[in-house]
Design an enzyme around this catalytic site. Structure first.
Site, PDB file in Angstrom:
ATOM      1  N   CYS A 138      44.848  42.793  39.229  1.00  0.00           N
ATOM      2  CA  CYS A 138      44.729  43.871  40.009  1.00  0.00           C
ATOM      3  C   CYS A 138      45.453  43.720  41.347  1.00  0.00           C
ATOM      4  CB  CYS A 138      43.308  44.405  39.997  1.00  0.00           C
ATOM      5  SG  CYS A 138      42.134  43.884  41.219  1.00  0.00           S
TER       6      CYS A 138
ATOM      7  N   ASN B 122      42.146  41.875  44.005  1.00  0.00           N
ATOM      8  CA  ASN B 122      41.116  40.859  43.176  1.00  0.00           C
ATOM      9  C   ASN B 122      39.725  40.969  43.742  1.00  0.00           C
ATOM     10  OD1 ASN B 122      41.202  37.333  42.658  1.00  0.00           O
ATOM     11  ND2 ASN B 122      40.694  38.801  41.191  1.00  0.00           N
TER      12      ASN B 122
ATOM     13  N   CYS C 299      37.875  43.984  42.605  1.00  0.00           N
ATOM     14  CA  CYS C 299      36.963  44.920  41.866  1.00  0.00           C
ATOM     15  C   CYS C 299      37.317  44.877  40.347  1.00  0.00           C
ATOM     16  CB  CYS C 299      37.231  46.365  42.230  1.00  0.00           C
ATOM     17  SG  CYS C 299      36.702  46.898  43.991  1.00  0.00           S
ATOM     18  N   ARG C 300      38.564  45.359  40.120  1.00  0.00           N
ATOM     19  CA  ARG C 300      38.663  45.302  38.594  1.00  0.00           C
ATOM     20  C   ARG C 300      39.074  43.968  37.948  1.00  0.00           C
ATOM     21  NH1 ARG C 300      43.732  49.133  39.092  1.00  0.00           N
ATOM     22  NH2 ARG C 300      43.960  48.166  40.914  1.00  0.00           N
ATOM     23  N   SER C 301      40.015  43.192  38.448  1.00  0.00           N
ATOM     24  CA  SER C 301      40.224  41.849  37.940  1.00  0.00           C
ATOM     25  C   SER C 301      39.079  40.750  37.686  1.00  0.00           C
ATOM     26  CB  SER C 301      41.494  41.244  38.529  1.00  0.00           C
ATOM     27  OG  SER C 301      41.546  41.120  39.868  1.00  0.00           O
TER      28      SER C 301
ATOM     29  N   ASP D  70      41.461  52.321  39.748  1.00  0.00           N
ATOM     30  CA  ASP D  70      40.855  51.509  40.774  1.00  0.00           C
ATOM     31  C   ASP D  70      39.867  52.342  41.514  1.00  0.00           C
ATOM     32  OD1 ASP D  70      40.248  50.180  43.187  1.00  0.00           O
ATOM     33  OD2 ASP D  70      42.138  49.965  43.784  1.00  0.00           O
TER      34      ASP D  70
END
Length: 158
Positions: free
Chosen positions: A10, A13, A15-17, A125
C-alpha cells in the site's frame, strides 16, 4: 503446497498492507514454506509499527502484528517475491512504473482474488476515516486472503 513469497503493498505500509501481512501470516501459518511480507510505495513511515487502529481491529480477531514494521518497496523485491499485491490502482501503477519488464507478470491488485472482483477492485485507505473504515478493510482483507489461499491451492493441485 509449494512455497510462495507474497508482498502486500500500500502507500505507507501502516494500515492496509500490514493488515494483509498479519492476516495472511495467520491463515498460512501451517504452510511452512510460505513467506509473507508487506511494504509501501512511500518511505514516509519507515520503521513505524502498523497504525494502532489497524492493530486494534486485527488483534480483536486474533491476528498478531508482532515484527511488522513499515518499510518501502525495494528494487530487489520484484525479483525476490512471486506475487506483489497492491491494495489499489495508484500503488499498482507505481509498482508497474518501478518494476523491470521481466517481473511485471508478478504485479496485481490484491482484490483480483476476491470473489466480487472486478466490481470490487480496491481496498480503500482507512487512514483519514473512522473505525468503520478499518473494519471494512479487515473484512475485505480476510476475504481476499481466503480467496488467495483457495486459488493457490487449486493451482498447485493441477
Amino acid at each position: 503446497m509449494a512455497g510462495v513469497k507474497i508482498l502486500f503493498v500500500c502507500l505507507g505500509n501502516i494500515c492496509r498492507s500490514p493488515t494483509a501481512h498479519a492476516v495472511m501470516r495467520h491463515k498460512a501459518r501451517h504452510l511452512t514454506r510460505w513467506h509473507i511480507e508487506s511494504a509501501g510505495t512511500s518511505a514516509s513511515h519507515r520503521g513505524e509499527k502498523p497504525d494502532p487502529r489497524s492493530r486494534r481491529e486485527g488483534e480483536a480477531r486474533g491476528y498478531k502484528f508482532d515484527g511488522i514494521f513499515s518499510r518501502p518497496v525495494k528494487d530487489t523485491d520484484f525479483a525476490d517475491y512471486d506475487l506483489l499485491l497492491a491494495m489499489d490502482e495508484a500503488n499498482l501503477a507505481e509498482l508497474r512504473r518501478r518494476c523491470p519488464p521481466e517481473y511485471q507478470h508478478k504485479l496485481s491488485l490484491f482484490l483480483r482474488f476476491h470473489p466480487d472482483y472486478p466490481a470490487l477492485s480496491e481496498v480503500p485507505d482507512p487512514y483519514y476515516g473512522g473505525r468503520g473504515g478499518f473494519t471494512l478493510v479487515l473484512n475485505l482483507i480476510e476475504q481476499g486472503c481466503e480467496a488467495i489461499l483457495q486459488q493457490l491451492n487449486s493451482d498447485n493441485a493441477n
